[in-house]
Design an enzyme around this catalytic site. Structure first.
Site, short mmCIF file in Angstrom:
data_model
loop_
_atom_site.label_atom_id
_atom_site.label_comp_id
_atom_site.label_asym_id
_atom_site.label_seq_id
_atom_site.Cartn_x
_atom_site.Cartn_y
_atom_site.Cartn_z
N LYS A 1 30.60 -20.38 -1.04
CA LYS A 1 29.68 -20.94 -1.80
C LYS A 1 29.60 -22.58 -1.87
O LYS A 1 30.80 -23.17 -1.41
CB LYS A 1 29.81 -20.63 -3.28
N ASP B 1 20.39 -20.55 -4.27
CA ASP B 1 21.17 -20.18 -5.90
C ASP B 1 20.30 -21.14 -6.66
O ASP B 1 19.29 -21.47 -6.31
CB ASP B 1 22.74 -20.40 -5.71
P1 NDP Z 1 16.73 -20.44 -10.14
O1 NDP Z 1 17.24 -21.87 -10.21
O2 NDP Z 1 15.46 -20.06 -9.50
O3 NDP Z 1 16.46 -20.10 -11.79
C1 NDP Z 1 17.51 -20.47 -12.79
C2 NDP Z 1 16.93 -20.16 -14.13
O4 NDP Z 1 17.95 -20.36 -15.13
C3 NDP Z 1 15.84 -20.99 -14.64
O5 NDP Z 1 14.98 -20.48 -15.57
C4 NDP Z 1 16.89 -21.94 -15.33
O6 NDP Z 1 16.21 -22.79 -16.26
C5 NDP Z 1 17.59 -21.17 -15.96
N1 NDP Z 1 19.01 -21.68 -16.38
C6 NDP Z 1 20.00 -22.62 -15.48
N2 NDP Z 1 20.95 -23.24 -16.07
C7 NDP Z 1 20.89 -22.70 -17.30
C8 NDP Z 1 21.58 -23.10 -18.46
N3 NDP Z 1 22.72 -23.69 -18.40
N4 NDP Z 1 21.34 -22.39 -19.66
C9 NDP Z 1 20.07 -21.55 -19.87
N5 NDP Z 1 19.13 -21.47 -18.65
C10 NDP Z 1 19.62 -21.91 -17.30
O7 NDP Z 1 18.00 -19.83 -10.04
P2 NDP Z 1 18.01 -17.98 -9.57
O8 NDP Z 1 17.21 -17.17 -10.38
O9 NDP Z 1 18.37 -18.10 -8.14
O10 NDP Z 1 19.61 -18.13 -10.20
C11 NDP Z 1 20.01 -17.35 -11.34
C12 NDP Z 1 21.39 -16.79 -11.41
O11 NDP Z 1 21.24 -15.69 -10.33
C13 NDP Z 1 22.42 -17.72 -11.07
O12 NDP Z 1 23.71 -17.24 -11.80
C14 NDP Z 1 22.60 -17.26 -9.65
O13 NDP Z 1 24.04 -17.87 -9.25
C15 NDP Z 1 22.37 -15.84 -9.56
N6 NDP Z 1 22.04 -15.03 -8.36
C16 NDP Z 1 21.20 -15.60 -7.71
C17 NDP Z 1 20.67 -15.02 -6.43
C18 NDP Z 1 19.73 -15.49 -5.69
O14 NDP Z 1 19.33 -14.77 -4.67
N7 NDP Z 1 18.84 -16.43 -5.81
C19 NDP Z 1 21.72 -13.73 -5.85
C20 NDP Z 1 22.77 -13.49 -6.80
C21 NDP Z 1 22.94 -14.32 -8.02
P3 NDP Z 1 15.78 -24.16 -16.13
O15 NDP Z 1 14.51 -24.36 -15.38
O16 NDP Z 1 15.32 -24.84 -17.44
O17 NDP Z 1 16.76 -24.97 -15.44
O1 2IT Z 2 25.05 -15.10 -5.69
C1 2IT Z 2 24.47 -14.66 -4.79
O2 2IT Z 2 24.92 -13.77 -4.38
C2 2IT Z 2 23.50 -15.76 -4.08
N1 2IT Z 2 23.16 -16.78 -4.58
C3 2IT Z 2 22.78 -15.34 -2.65
C4 2IT Z 2 23.66 -15.67 -1.66
C5 2IT Z 2 23.11 -15.44 -0.18
O3 2IT Z 2 23.79 -15.79 0.81
O4 2IT Z 2 21.93 -14.94 -0.12
#
Ligand code: NDP
Ligand code: 2IT
Length: 446
Positions: free
Chosen positions: A127, A167
């Site tokens: 990561k 992420d």
């Molecule tokens: P994005 O940046 O697309 O979206 C994040 C969302 O979460 C936004 O709405 C953001 O709001 C909100 N957010 C972030 N920090 C906070 C906080 N401290 N309190 C409240 N809301 C918050 O990220 P992703 O959707 O990609 O990721 C979301 C989660 O999913 C993370 O935990 C990530 O690690 C996990 N994840 C992502 C994957 C991926 O493929 N993208 C895969 C697996 C897990 P704001 O706009 O106000 O910051």
């Molecule tokens: O938390 C996760 O699994 C991710 N942000 C996706 C990682 C990836 O390599 O696609």
């Protein structure tokens, strides 16, 4: 149920990684789950597999200088933690958020080891990220930052070495700028990053994959309760990549998402969230979720993100960030008769929250299993890049669905085999650990 062995390992982890509370939290959960595995397989203890697994193979920290639109020099800090390569090249996303420090990247990298093992694809765990805050930055500023970030990162990554992706704060735009800079620096066009644009090596379904995969996983959890999605009320926190595509699939399956959030607050729309509005606000305009109520009179906006867990629902999909469901939030979900909680985000539930939910028979799908669809589809993108061809949307989606089912089966089977039937947290940790531990044993002390 901590034991002497777990206490000993945890003592070492806390002493060697002071102040990294999220990392300690992630390690403790895995260590407690795999205690039974180590009891049954004492060679894992002799060969210090757990003690080795909690130590990253390599940690890189670097300076990221860049110039903002006012001509001012800015300095951020960059990270890449290459945690474990026993079953494949390091794989895991990059997070750009002001809260990022080494402890967050290590917790995420550690979780990624076991999640990636569960996907059935050959990828190790890593990561990275930065404390850079993309909010309010111009496109040019984001581009200059991404280029400076890659000016150091490029020497550590490669299609067979370490393959980053997105992420929080890193989506298609950022991957594009980083890929461009990598290509320029190395004069190679390879699958070094995933989440690429469809015209230049990206895979169909990668954008949707984490959210879709989460919903496929919950489908199995519901089946085990003799239930389906039809008519269910769903609360999804966040409004980013994971939240948006989970919501899209939930709606396709005949249930209704009634609340979403961002870090400022949450919206409730009992008529069902209009996803086109959310997508426009968040993906196109990069605006705030509160703007939704300007267009939808049935909806309400409430300041503060934590309150979302007081909204009554059948299914809760925390998809924003770590530790967003605490004990109070979990009690509120239980009181409102929520039947399923599944983690779209990484470690969104505190240990106390998980205990409350499990004790009250709320089905609980842990992040390592439930959100693995994103990285699994990244592995499918790597596969297509290696073959230099692309599969159709239907083909990738079918494989994603099969993988999520395989993950569910592994978790339930491992839980049953180790005497904790129905506990998907333990099942995911045990199944993921076993795969990596066996590979590490076979490869000797390296
Ligand atoms: P994005 O940046 O697309 O979206 C994040 C969302 O979460 C936004 O709405 C953001 O709001 C909100 N957010 C972030 N920090 C906070 C906080 N401290 N309190 C409240 N809301 C918050 O990220 P992703 O959707 O990609 O990721 C979301 C989660 O999913 C993370 O935990 C990530 O690690 C996990 N994840 C992502 C994957 C991926 O493929 N993208 C895969 C697996 C897990 P704001 O706009 O106000 O910051
Ligand atoms: O938390 C996760 O699994 C991710 N942000 C996706 C990682 C990836 O390599 O696609």
């Amino acid at each position: 149920m901590a034991s002497q062995y777990v206490d000993m390992v945890m003592g070492q982890v806390v002493a060697r990684n002071p102040g990294e509370t999220e990392f300690h939290q992630a390690v403790r959960e895995v260590a407690e789950s795999v205690q039974v595995v180590i009891d049954k397989n004492p060679e894992f203890a002799t060969m210090k597999v757990l003690e080795r697994i909690v130590e990253p193979e390599r940690q890189i920290m670097f300076r990221i200088p860049w110039v903002d639109d006012h001509g001012q020099v800015q300095i951020n800090r960059g990270f890449r933690v290459e945690f474990n390569s026993a079953i494949g090249p390091y794989k895991g996303g990059l997070r750009f958020h002001p809260s990022v420090y080494l402890g967050i990247i290590k917790f995420l990298g550690f979780e990624q080891i076991f999640k990636n093992a569960l996907t059935t694809t050959p990828i190790g765990g890593g990561k990275g990220g930065s404390d850079f805050d993309p909010k309010g930055k111009s496109n040019n500023e984001v581009m200059r930052f991404c280029q400076s970030f890659m000016n150091e990162l490029f020497r550590h990554i490669g299609e067979d070495t370490d393959v980053p992706a997105g992420d929080i704060g890193v989506g298609g735009r950022e991957i594009g700028y980083m890929f461009g800079q990598y290509k320029k620096l190395t004069n190679t066009f390879t699958g070094v990053l995933t989440g690429k644009g469809l015209e230049w090596g990206g895979s169909l379904v990668r954008t949707e994959a984490t959210g879709y995969g989460l919903v496929y996983f919950v489908t199995r959890m519901l089946q085990d309760k003799g239930a389906t999605w039809k008519g269910k009320k769903v609360v999804v926190s966040g409004s980013g990549n994971v939240a948006i595509y989970a919501t899209q699939k939930v709606h396709e399956l005949g249930a209704k998402v009634i609340a979403m959030s961002d870090s400022n607050g949450y919206i409730v729309d009992e008529a069902g969230i209009n996803l086109n509005t959310v997508k426009r606000i968040k993906e196109v305009e990069r605006g705030r979720i509160r703007e939704y109520v300007d267009e939808h009179r049935t909806a309400q906006y409430v300041e503060g993100w934590q309150g979302i867990w007081t909204v009554p629902c059948d299914i809760a999909l925390p998809s924003a960030t770590q530790n967003e469901i605490d004990e109070t939030a979990a009690k509120s979900l239980v009181k409102n008769k929520c039947m399923v909680v599944a983690e779209g985000a990484n470690m969104p539930s505190t240990p106390e929250a998980i205990e409350v939910l499990q004790q009250n028979h709320v089905a609980f799908g842990p992040a390592k299993a439930a959100n693995a669809g994103g990285v699994a589809t990244s592995a499918l993108e790597m596969c297509q890049n290696s073959m230099r061809l692309s599969w159709t949307f239907e083909e990738v989606d079918k494989r994603l669905n099969m993988i999520m089912n395989a993950i569910y089966d592994q978790c339930t089977a491992a839980a049953e085999a180790y005497g904790v039937k129905g506990d998907l947290v333990a099942g995911a940790n045990i199944a993921g650990f076993l795969k990596v531990a066996k590979a590490m044993m076979a490869q000797g002390i390296v």
